[in-house]
Design a protein around this motif. Structure first.
Motif, PDB file in Angstrom:
ATOM      1  N   LYS A  57      23.695  34.735  35.970  1.00  0.00           N
ATOM      2  CA  LYS A  57      22.243  34.706  35.765  1.00  0.00           C
ATOM      3  C   LYS A  57      21.560  35.860  36.502  1.00  0.00           C
ATOM      4  O   LYS A  57      20.543  36.386  36.066  1.00  0.00           O
ATOM      5  N   LYS A  58      22.130  36.232  37.656  1.00  0.00           N
ATOM      6  CA  LYS A  58      21.529  37.294  38.466  1.00  0.00           C
ATOM      7  C   LYS A  58      22.059  38.681  38.096  1.00  0.00           C
ATOM      8  O   LYS A  58      21.857  39.644  38.842  1.00  0.00           O
ATOM      9  N   GLY A  59      22.768  38.775  36.966  1.00  0.00           N
ATOM     10  CA  GLY A  59      23.145  40.089  36.454  1.00  0.00           C
ATOM     11  C   GLY A  59      24.556  40.541  36.758  1.00  0.00           C
ATOM     12  O   GLY A  59      24.947  41.657  36.420  1.00  0.00           O
ATOM     13  N   ALA A  60      25.354  39.682  37.406  1.00  0.00           N
ATOM     14  CA  ALA A  60      26.741  40.058  37.710  1.00  0.00           C
ATOM     15  C   ALA A  60      27.622  39.915  36.470  1.00  0.00           C
ATOM     16  O   ALA A  60      27.360  39.096  35.596  1.00  0.00           O
ATOM     17  N   LYS A  61      28.658  40.744  36.429  1.00  0.00           N
ATOM     18  CA  LYS A  61      29.706  40.573  35.413  1.00  0.00           C
ATOM     19  C   LYS A  61      30.770  39.701  36.069  1.00  0.00           C
ATOM     20  O   LYS A  61      31.621  40.198  36.814  1.00  0.00           O
ATOM     21  N   TYR A  62      30.693  38.413  35.827  1.00  0.00           N
ATOM     22  CA  TYR A  62      31.599  37.472  36.490  1.00  0.00           C
ATOM     23  C   TYR A  62      33.002  37.579  35.903  1.00  0.00           C
ATOM     24  O   TYR A  62      33.193  37.643  34.694  1.00  0.00           O
ATOM     25  N   THR A  63      33.994  37.586  36.783  1.00  0.00           N
ATOM     26  CA  THR A  63      35.385  37.641  36.342  1.00  0.00           C
ATOM     27  C   THR A  63      36.200  36.679  37.199  1.00  0.00           C
ATOM     28  O   THR A  63      35.807  36.347  38.319  1.00  0.00           O
ATOM     29  N   LYS A  64      37.319  36.190  36.651  1.00  0.00           N
ATOM     30  CA  LYS A  64      38.130  35.225  37.407  1.00  0.00           C
ATOM     31  C   LYS A  64      39.599  35.373  37.047  1.00  0.00           C
ATOM     32  O   LYS A  64      39.946  36.029  36.055  1.00  0.00           O
ATOM     33  N   ALA A  65      40.446  34.732  37.832  1.00  0.00           N
ATOM     34  CA  ALA A  65      41.888  34.736  37.577  1.00  0.00           C
ATOM     35  C   ALA A  65      42.175  34.038  36.248  1.00  0.00           C
ATOM     36  O   ALA A  65      41.374  33.222  35.774  1.00  0.00           O
ATOM     37  N   SER A  66      43.325  34.335  35.652  1.00  0.00           N
ATOM     38  CA  SER A  66      43.651  33.756  34.345  1.00  0.00           C
ATOM     39  C   SER A  66      43.813  32.243  34.407  1.00  0.00           C
ATOM     40  O   SER A  66      43.594  31.550  33.425  1.00  0.00           O
ATOM     41  N   GLU A  67      44.186  31.720  35.571  1.00  0.00           N
ATOM     42  CA  GLU A  67      44.313  30.265  35.755  1.00  0.00           C
ATOM     43  C   GLU A  67      43.463  29.834  36.947  1.00  0.00           C
ATOM     44  O   GLU A  67      43.348  30.573  37.924  1.00  0.00           O
ATOM     45  N   PRO A  68      42.878  28.615  36.904  1.00  0.00           N
ATOM     46  CA  PRO A  68      42.182  28.109  38.087  1.00  0.00           C
ATOM     47  C   PRO A  68      43.107  28.148  39.312  1.00  0.00           C
ATOM     48  O   PRO A  68      44.304  27.917  39.180  1.00  0.00           O
ATOM     49  N   TRP A  69      42.539  28.479  40.460  1.00  0.00           N
ATOM     50  CA  TRP A  69      43.234  28.538  41.763  1.00  0.00           C
ATOM     51  C   TRP A  69      44.133  29.758  41.907  1.00  0.00           C
ATOM     52  O   TRP A  69      44.810  29.914  42.912  1.00  0.00           O
ATOM     53  N   GLY A  70      44.142  30.651  40.907  1.00  0.00           N
ATOM     54  CA  GLY A  70      44.915  31.889  41.027  1.00  0.00           C
ATOM     55  C   GLY A  70      44.199  32.876  41.934  1.00  0.00           C
ATOM     56  O   GLY A  70      42.979  32.847  42.073  1.00  0.00           O
ATOM     57  N   GLU A  71      44.969  33.768  42.543  1.00  0.00           N
ATOM     58  CA  GLU A  71      44.376  34.782  43.427  1.00  0.00           C
ATOM     59  C   GLU A  71      43.582  35.794  42.611  1.00  0.00           C
ATOM     60  O   GLU A  71      44.051  36.293  41.596  1.00  0.00           O
ATOM     61  N   LYS A  72      42.372  36.088  43.056  1.00  0.00           N
ATOM     62  CA  LYS A  72      41.546  37.099  42.400  1.00  0.00           C
ATOM     63  C   LYS A  72      40.606  37.713  43.421  1.00  0.00           C
ATOM     64  O   LYS A  72      39.832  37.009  44.072  1.00  0.00           O
ATOM     65  N   VAL A  73      40.698  39.033  43.575  1.00  0.00           N
ATOM     66  CA  VAL A  73      39.791  39.765  44.453  1.00  0.00           C
ATOM     67  C   VAL A  73      39.245  40.949  43.667  1.00  0.00           C
ATOM     68  O   VAL A  73      39.998  41.633  42.982  1.00  0.00           O
ATOM     69  N   VAL A  74      37.947  41.159  43.739  1.00  0.00           N
ATOM     70  CA  VAL A  74      37.304  42.247  43.007  1.00  0.00           C
ATOM     71  C   VAL A  74      36.653  43.203  44.005  1.00  0.00           C
ATOM     72  O   VAL A  74      35.852  42.781  44.851  1.00  0.00           O
ATOM     73  N   VAL A  75      37.016  44.476  43.894  1.00  0.00           N
ATOM     74  CA  VAL A  75      36.474  45.515  44.779  1.00  0.00           C
ATOM     75  C   VAL A  75      35.533  46.407  43.970  1.00  0.00           C
ATOM     76  O   VAL A  75      35.932  46.953  42.945  1.00  0.00           O
ATOM     77  N   GLN A  76      34.299  46.519  44.432  1.00  0.00           N
ATOM     78  CA  GLN A  76      33.300  47.356  43.759  1.00  0.00           C
ATOM     79  C   GLN A  76      32.728  48.388  44.731  1.00  0.00           C
ATOM     80  O   GLN A  76      32.906  48.286  45.942  1.00  0.00           O
ATOM     81  N   ASP A  77      32.022  49.356  44.174  1.00  0.00           N
ATOM     82  CA  ASP A  77      31.302  50.354  44.981  1.00  0.00           C
ATOM     83  C   ASP A  77      32.225  51.038  45.996  1.00  0.00           C
ATOM     84  O   ASP A  77      31.852  51.233  47.157  1.00  0.00           O
ATOM     85  N   GLY A  78      33.442  51.342  45.555  1.00  0.00           N
ATOM     86  CA  GLY A  78      34.375  52.048  46.438  1.00  0.00           C
ATOM     87  C   GLY A  78      34.720  51.299  47.705  1.00  0.00           C
ATOM     88  O   GLY A  78      34.937  51.894  48.761  1.00  0.00           O
TER      89      GLY A  78
END
Length: 231
Positions: free
Chosen positions: A185-206
């Protein structure tokens, strides 16, 4: 001199109308802490109210087989039992290498709307310092507006605790908002791991904006934060 990372924990200990205890989530602080301190980073801890920041007892039970988390619980309690107030750190972003928010459901209730926390995040961004959060921690960004009037999340790829995960732990009804929905809602491009509880880390802005999805993403977030601050 050792670089310092400012960790901000919730002061909120009760889950909405559920009457269930909540707070911050054990492995989401312990795993990044262990990664960072092994590289010589000093950890400083703040919370909205100062004093003891409540640890979610469910996280202690759920991670009782996690040796590293249990060791942290046994030996590092002074970190969360004696926190300073967020307000004491305003104007001091230059003293720190980065800012980090562990999750747990607590941040959904206090840090999401805490004026000092919002000001602190803006100060770190202005200073060019990495800001990071894991699991429900990214709730701290949902009300952060930058000086130019743009929302901090606008156009960023971001992760955080998913609707599916919230539904699986049967706590959606007690939340003030659903984090996945609110980030979008606040304009983010939300992304997640392919399965619930999977590891997912997103690095932005260098490396200046780092988010992790869930408890299993804590260690990786710590590694990415260490990389971002050059240790």
């Amino acid at each position: 001199m050792a670089p310092k990372v400012l960790v901000v924990l919730t002061s909120h200990n009760e889950m909405g109308t559920a009457g269930k205890p909540t707070g911050w989530y054990l492995p989401e602080f312990s795993h990044p802490h262990d990664v960072l301190t092994a590289k010589g980073v000093e950890i400083v801890v703040a919370s909205p109210k100062g004093g003891e920041a409540p640890l979610d007892p469910a996280s202690v039970e759920m991670f009782k087989e996690d040796a590293a988390a249990q060791e942290f619980l046994k030996t590092k309690s002074s970190l969360w039992k004696n926190t300073s107030k967020i307000s004491e750190h305003l104007g001091k972003a230059s003293e720190y290498a980065a800012l980090f928010y562990p999750g747990g459901h607590g941040p959904m209730f206090d840090l999401a709307t805490d004026k000092d926390s919002i000001a602190l995040i803006n100060e770190f961004v202005d200073a060019g310092k990495p800001v990071s959060a894991v699991c429900h921690g990214p709730a701290v960004f949902v009300n952060v507006v930058r000086p130019d009037g743009k929302h901090i999340l606008e156009g960023k790829e971001v992760t955080g605790f998913s609707n599916a995960e919230e539904d699986q732990v049967q706590l959606s009804q007690y939340m003030p908002f659903m984090l996945e929905d609110e980030l979008q809602k606040k304009g983010a491009k939300y992304t997640k791991a392919s399965e619930p509880w999977g590891e997912k880390v997103v690095v932005q802005d260098g490396g200046k904006f780092i988010t992790g999805q869930n408890p299993s993403s804590g260690k990786k977030l710590g590694e990415e934060l260490a990389k971002a601050i050059g240790v």
